[in-house]
Design a protein around this motif. Structure first.
Motif, PDB file in Angstrom:
ATOM      1  N   GLY A 104     -18.151 -15.366  44.161  1.00 43.90           N
ATOM      2  CA  GLY A 104     -18.980 -15.470  45.355  1.00 43.90           C
ATOM      3  C   GLY A 104     -20.369 -14.919  45.083  1.00 43.90           C
ATOM      4  N   SER A 105     -21.242 -15.035  46.057  1.00 42.69           N
ATOM      5  CA  SER A 105     -20.842 -15.348  47.422  1.00 42.69           C
ATOM      6  C   SER A 105     -20.932 -16.848  47.763  1.00 42.69           C
ATOM      7  CB  SER A 105     -21.707 -14.566  48.415  1.00 42.69           C
ATOM      8  OG  SER A 105     -23.077 -14.872  48.271  1.00 42.69           O
ATOM      9  N   SER A 106     -21.418 -17.663  46.831  1.00 37.58           N
ATOM     10  CA  SER A 106     -21.477 -19.115  47.081  1.00 37.58           C
ATOM     11  C   SER A 106     -20.198 -19.791  46.601  1.00 37.58           C
ATOM     12  CB  SER A 106     -22.703 -19.722  46.377  1.00 37.58           C
ATOM     13  OG  SER A 106     -23.883 -19.041  46.729  1.00 37.58           O
ATOM     14  N   GLY A 107     -19.054 -19.159  46.910  1.00 35.02           N
ATOM     15  CA  GLY A 107     -17.775 -19.665  46.413  1.00 35.02           C
ATOM     16  C   GLY A 107     -17.388 -20.999  47.009  1.00 35.02           C
ATOM     17  N   GLY A 108     -17.625 -21.180  48.308  1.00 36.87           N
ATOM     18  CA  GLY A 108     -17.294 -22.456  48.938  1.00 36.87           C
ATOM     19  C   GLY A 108     -18.081 -23.599  48.341  1.00 36.87           C
ATOM     20  N   GLY A 155     -26.991 -10.777  43.717  1.00 41.59           N
ATOM     21  CA  GLY A 155     -26.374 -10.159  42.544  1.00 41.59           C
ATOM     22  C   GLY A 155     -25.503 -11.139  41.795  1.00 41.59           C
ATOM     23  N   GLY A 156     -26.018 -12.375  41.654  1.00 40.73           N
ATOM     24  CA  GLY A 156     -25.268 -13.398  40.925  1.00 40.73           C
ATOM     25  C   GLY A 156     -24.511 -14.361  41.815  1.00 40.73           C
ATOM     26  N   SER A 157     -24.837 -14.393  43.106  1.00 39.20           N
ATOM     27  CA  SER A 157     -24.027 -15.150  44.070  1.00 39.20           C
ATOM     28  C   SER A 157     -24.024 -16.657  43.869  1.00 39.20           C
ATOM     29  CB  SER A 157     -24.481 -14.838  45.495  1.00 39.20           C
ATOM     30  OG  SER A 157     -24.044 -13.566  45.877  1.00 39.20           O
ATOM     31  N   LEU A 158     -24.979 -17.199  43.143  1.00 39.66           N
ATOM     32  CA  LEU A 158     -24.922 -18.602  42.695  1.00 39.66           C
ATOM     33  C   LEU A 158     -24.247 -18.703  41.337  1.00 39.66           C
ATOM     34  CD1 LEU A 158     -28.559 -19.795  43.420  1.00 39.66           C
ATOM     35  CD2 LEU A 158     -26.572 -21.144  43.957  1.00 39.66           C
ATOM     36  N   ARG A 159     -24.588 -17.760  40.475  1.00 38.67           N
ATOM     37  CA  ARG A 159     -24.156 -17.831  39.079  1.00 38.67           C
ATOM     38  C   ARG A 159     -22.671 -17.503  38.916  1.00 38.67           C
ATOM     39  NH1 ARG A 159     -28.541 -13.700  37.203  1.00 38.67           N
ATOM     40  NH2 ARG A 159     -28.545 -13.251  39.469  1.00 38.67           N
ATOM     41  N   ASN A 160     -22.181 -16.476  39.621  1.00 40.90           N
ATOM     42  CA  ASN A 160     -20.769 -16.085  39.474  1.00 40.90           C
ATOM     43  C   ASN A 160     -19.798 -17.208  39.836  1.00 40.90           C
ATOM     44  OD1 ASN A 160     -21.543 -13.373  38.833  1.00 40.90           O
ATOM     45  ND2 ASN A 160     -21.813 -12.982  41.014  1.00 40.90           N
TER      46      ASN A 160
END
Length: 473
Positions: free
Chosen positions: A154-158, A177-182
């Protein structure tokens, strides 16, 4: 063309079909509606649908000449459930806002719609985007399609899961903190954190909030570049926004420009890394030599990243969420409460020190990129973990102090103001995706995209998504 064939097409190819009239935006909405009905119950990526709004928008777009339908020409895409879409719920993953309907769209959404995007869904996110595991009290957890017992990050998991399962060709995300990259790393797709100001958005709480940015997600580098083109450009309501460049990011991705010298670091000198993840990313990075590049092990000095990010993130939470803590403490998850309270305890001296550390790390990164064209590192320090774990508590024998410290390898790059992309680079022995983080100098998106496309071609992993959700092994 069958539904399955259309779902597997790249965004660039689908946009080309829209421009020739081979398919219409309404056709694509029909395909997506059917695909969502088939698979979203297994992964919970798109909990808010606005299909009728999308149909109305698509029909209005179709009344225009093709040449006036924008870069995306009617391509449907979801928006992360942190950004406002007029007339659609924006819960931010929080019980506080579970019934909130946005009165007007964020300028990011307005720009995308002006460029021919058709918004049909909101993608799931953790509460206020806090934490790299997508679960919340409103909609529950989003599951990793490569193993539905695992986290989608996440946070862009969906958004990442929608892409990986063929419920989207392109998707919007955001990254602090990496919410696109993770999630791109965990779900075998591509996600890019652009430079500060590259993508205009509606300012909230503070004009110069620069830890978080909006950005594109896609299944491959060219598609990602196309979406970045559709997102980019200045807007008077966002004083930090940058003018669009004279040449497109898609042309940069297709340029074939190869980096001459790249650096690889397994840990950026600041974090433990799972040995299997380190081995997979190192092997991928070394394949740049097949393009005639020099690959060396190096990284800029980012040793202050943990202290700096802890303070600046907490400060941001205090500014943006203190009022919610006062009014709705009982409805906030513990991690968000902790973050806000950490921010409210800060002294001016701590904030001054953290800002000075960020300035120093950015300066060192700029100097580093005078020697190296790109910096490569793992995107995440572990492979997808069990979804019931709220976060990664330890790695390679090291216990972390808090719920975000395991993200140091991405938030160090945030602090240095560099654009960074996560590229699928291999799979673990359990068949779980691993992402390689490709970093460039501030405002260096074009060279990041060009280099990423070169490596994507070498690795030969393009087309491994979309997939049907897979049961745990």
């Amino acid at each position: 063309m069958s539904q399955q064939e259309l779902i597997r097409q790249s965004a660039c190819d689908v946009v080309a079909k829209l421009k020739t009239g081979e398919v219409s935006p309404v056709d694509l909405l029909d395909v997506l509606e059917k695909r969502i009905a088939e698979v979203d119950g297994k992964v919970n990526a798109l909990p808010i649908l606005c299909i009728e709004r999308a149909r109305e928008h698509a029909k209005a777009l179709m009344r225009k000449p093709v040449s006036e339908r924008g870069l995306l020409a009617g391509l449907p895409m979801p928006i992360k459930d942190l950004s406002d879409v007029a007339g659609v719920r924006n819960t931010q993953g929080s019980p506080i806002f579970k019934d909130h309907v946005s009165a007007r769209s964020d300028i990011l959404v307005e720009r995308l719609e002006d460029n021919g995007a058709v918004v049909y869904a909101k993608s799931n996110t953790p509460e206020f985007g806090a934490g790299a595991n997508t679960f919340n009290e409103v909609f529950g957890a989003t599951l990793n399609p490569f193993d539905t017992s695992r986290s989608a990050a996440g946070s862009s998991g969906g958004a990442a899961v929608a892409l990986a399962t063929g419920m989207a060709w392109l998707a919007h995300g955001s990254d602090m903190g990496g919410s696109l990259r993770n999630p791109a790393s965990f779900c075998g797709v591509v996600g890019m954190r652009p430079s500060i100001g590259r993508v205009a958005h509606t300012p909230k709480f503070k004009l110069d909030r620069t830890l978080g940015v909006q950005g594109p997600m896609a299944r491959n580098v060219e598609d990602l570049a196309l979406l970045l083109d559709a997102m980019s450009g200045e807007h008077p309501a966002d004083p930090l926004s940058l003018p669009a460049l004279s040449s497109s990011f898609l042309s940069a991705a297709r340029s074939g420009n190869k980096p001459k010298r790249v650096a690889y670091s397994p840990d950026l000198g600041i974090t433990p890394v799972d040995p299997e993840v380190a081995a997979i990313t190192r092997k991928a990075a070394e394949r740049f030599t097949e393009a005639g590049c020099i690959v060396e092990e190096a990284h800029p000095d980012l040793s202050e990243a943990h202290e700096c990010f802890h303070v600046l993130r907490a400060f941001d939470f205090a500014i943006s969420k203190a009022a919610l803590l006062r009014k709705h403490r009982d409805l906030l998850k513990p991690e968000v409460i902790w973050n806000i309270e950490e921010g409210l305890k800060l002294t001016v001296e701590q904030i001054q020190r953290a800002e000075a550390q960020r300035v120093a790390m950015t300066a060192r990164a700029v100097e580093f990129f005078k020697t190296y064209d790109l910096l490569l590192a793992p995107t995440t320090i572990v492979a997808p973990f069990p979804v019931q774990n709220r976060y990664v508590a330890e790695c390679a024998g090291k216990k972390f102090d808090n719920y975000v410290q395991w993200l140091g390898i991405v938030y160090a790059i945030t602090l240095a103001c560099c654009p960074a992309l996560s590229l699928p680079c291999g799979f673990t022995n359990l068949g779980l995706p691993v992402g390689l983080q490709i970093v460039g100098p501030p405002r260096g998106e074009a060279q990041v995209l060009a280099g990423a496309k070169v490596l994507e071609d070498i690795l030969g992993l393009r087309g491994t998504t979309p997939i049907d959700p897979r049961e745990p092994r």
